[in-house]
Design a protein around this motif. Structure first.
Motif, short mmCIF file in Angstrom:
data_model
loop_
_atom_site.label_atom_id
_atom_site.label_comp_id
_atom_site.label_asym_id
_atom_site.label_seq_id
_atom_site.Cartn_x
_atom_site.Cartn_y
_atom_site.Cartn_z
N GLY A 226 11.84 -10.30 -10.40
CA GLY A 226 11.45 -10.93 -9.15
C GLY A 226 10.06 -11.52 -9.15
N THR A 227 9.46 -11.71 -10.34
CA THR A 227 8.12 -12.26 -10.41
C THR A 227 7.98 -13.05 -11.70
OG1 THR A 227 5.77 -11.70 -10.17
CG2 THR A 227 7.09 -10.24 -11.55
N GLY B 170 2.98 -10.54 -12.67
CA GLY B 170 2.84 -10.56 -11.23
C GLY B 170 1.52 -10.01 -10.74
N GLY B 171 0.44 -10.22 -11.50
CA GLY B 171 -0.88 -9.76 -11.10
C GLY B 171 -1.31 -8.45 -11.73
N LEU C 213 5.60 2.17 -10.85
CA LEU C 213 5.11 2.52 -12.18
C LEU C 213 5.74 1.68 -13.27
CD1 LEU C 213 4.68 6.14 -13.53
CD2 LEU C 213 6.17 4.58 -14.75
N VAL C 214 7.00 1.30 -13.09
CA VAL C 214 7.77 0.77 -14.22
C VAL C 214 7.34 -0.63 -14.65
CG1 VAL C 214 9.70 -0.34 -13.01
CG2 VAL C 214 10.10 0.85 -15.17
N LYS C 215 6.81 -1.44 -13.72
CA LYS C 215 6.38 -2.78 -14.14
C LYS C 215 5.17 -2.68 -15.07
CE LYS C 215 4.30 -5.70 -11.42
NZ LYS C 215 3.82 -6.80 -10.55
N GLY D 41 -0.85 -3.88 -2.78
CA GLY D 41 -1.07 -4.44 -1.46
C GLY D 41 0.09 -5.35 -1.11
N PRO D 42 0.04 -6.02 0.03
CA PRO D 42 1.15 -6.90 0.44
C PRO D 42 1.45 -7.97 -0.59
CG PRO D 42 -0.32 -6.48 2.27
CD PRO D 42 -1.00 -5.91 1.06
N GLY D 43 0.40 -8.65 -1.11
CA GLY D 43 0.57 -9.61 -2.20
C GLY D 43 1.68 -10.61 -1.97
N GLU D 44 2.37 -10.94 -3.07
CA GLU D 44 3.36 -12.01 -3.04
C GLU D 44 4.68 -11.58 -2.42
OE1 GLU D 44 4.99 -11.38 -7.62
OE2 GLU D 44 3.59 -12.99 -7.18
N ARG D 45 4.91 -10.26 -2.27
CA ARG D 45 6.22 -9.80 -1.76
C ARG D 45 6.12 -9.18 -0.37
NH1 ARG D 45 9.00 -5.68 -4.91
NH2 ARG D 45 7.05 -4.99 -5.84
N GLY D 46 4.94 -9.27 0.27
CA GLY D 46 4.77 -8.55 1.52
C GLY D 46 4.56 -7.07 1.24
N CYS D 47 4.42 -6.28 2.30
CA CYS D 47 4.13 -4.86 2.10
C CYS D 47 5.40 -4.12 1.66
CB CYS D 47 3.57 -4.22 3.36
SG CYS D 47 2.88 -2.58 3.04
#
Length: 245
Positions: free
Chosen positions: A14-15, A130-131, A104-106, A170-176
């Motif tokens: 998803g990123t 994804g950051g 944790l897994v990413k 944080g909320p970032g690209e996917r929201g909270c």
């Protein structure tokens, strides 16, 4: 140096994952890049909570997990249980009867993929998922996106030689998407974003997830951890830092 760099962009989980390797583009390194890309897709297949046939979905619903996935699943379950213990329950992969190790897994996947490149002879590696970033070698400069001012950086992390993992929650690209395991709801009265650094991105990712749930308590807790540094942006735009990594 640019003619001695390899680049790869991968869309999964998803990123977007982007990799830069500063090295002579040898066949061995190109094969390692292919292996790193395959690994990232494999981790999504096994650990995505959104895939109906992933290992974590099967585990949640009491369905059998393919034998070839079981060693990795045991490793992640063990890491999550250890993280739960070390964070006083602030990191909780199990909640509401669902197993979701996304906190944790990413980072674990990015660190493993970067290590494949190191083992293939790459001394200078930057792999950004994804950051969340795993660095080896250097120097590298990584910008931290400002959560309140889109398109700007809140800080820059410099790494003269690594290894260094950089994880932001944080909320970032996917929201909270982070849930406080004590309430089952998104953290309230907390932080706009929290960035944690550690030599291991697996560790940094877990700590950032747990500490984000702590809100005002995060600064003191993170400051007590050796080899860890943190940078936070508050909802009013103020910032704090702790540790020196």
């Amino acid at each position: 140096m640019r003619n001695r760099e390899l680049h790869r962009v991968v869309h999964t989980m998803g990123t977007v994952f982007s990799c830069t390797v500063r090295a002579e583009p040898t066949p061995r390194l190109r094969r390692a890049l292919d292996a790193a890309e395959s690994l990232l897709h494999h981790v999504d297949e096994v650990f995505s909570p959104f895939r109906p046939d992933s290992a974590v979905t099967r585990l949640t619903h009491g369905r059998p997990v393919p034998e070839e996935w079981q060693p990795e699943l045991r490793d992640i379950v063990t890491l999550c249980a250890d993280a739960h213990r070390r964070t006083g329950g602030r990191f909780a992969a199990w909640h509401s009867g669902v197993f979701d190790p996304s906190g944790l897994v990413k980072g674990w996947a990015v660190e493993r993929a970067a290590l494949l490149l190191r083992e293939a002879g790459a001394e200078h590696v930057c792999l950004n998922g994804g950051g969340d970033v795993q660095l080896y070698g250097g120097p590298w400069r990584v910008g931290i996106t400002h959560p309140l001012r889109p398109g700007t950086c809140a800080a820059v992390v410099e790494s003269p030689g690594g290894p260094l993992g950089i994880a932001t929650s944080g909320p970032g690209e996917r929201g909270c998407h982070i849930v406080d395991p004590r309430t089952g709801a998104p953290p309230s009265g907390g932080l706009a974003s929290l960035t944690v650094t550690s030599p291991s991105l697996t560790e940094a990712d877990m700590l950032a997830t747990a500490a984000y749930c702590m809100g005002a308590e995060a600064r003191e807790w993170l400051g007590s951890l050796p080899g860890v540094a943190a940078f936070a942006v508050l909802p009013d735009g103020q910032t704090w830092t702790t540790g020196n990594g």
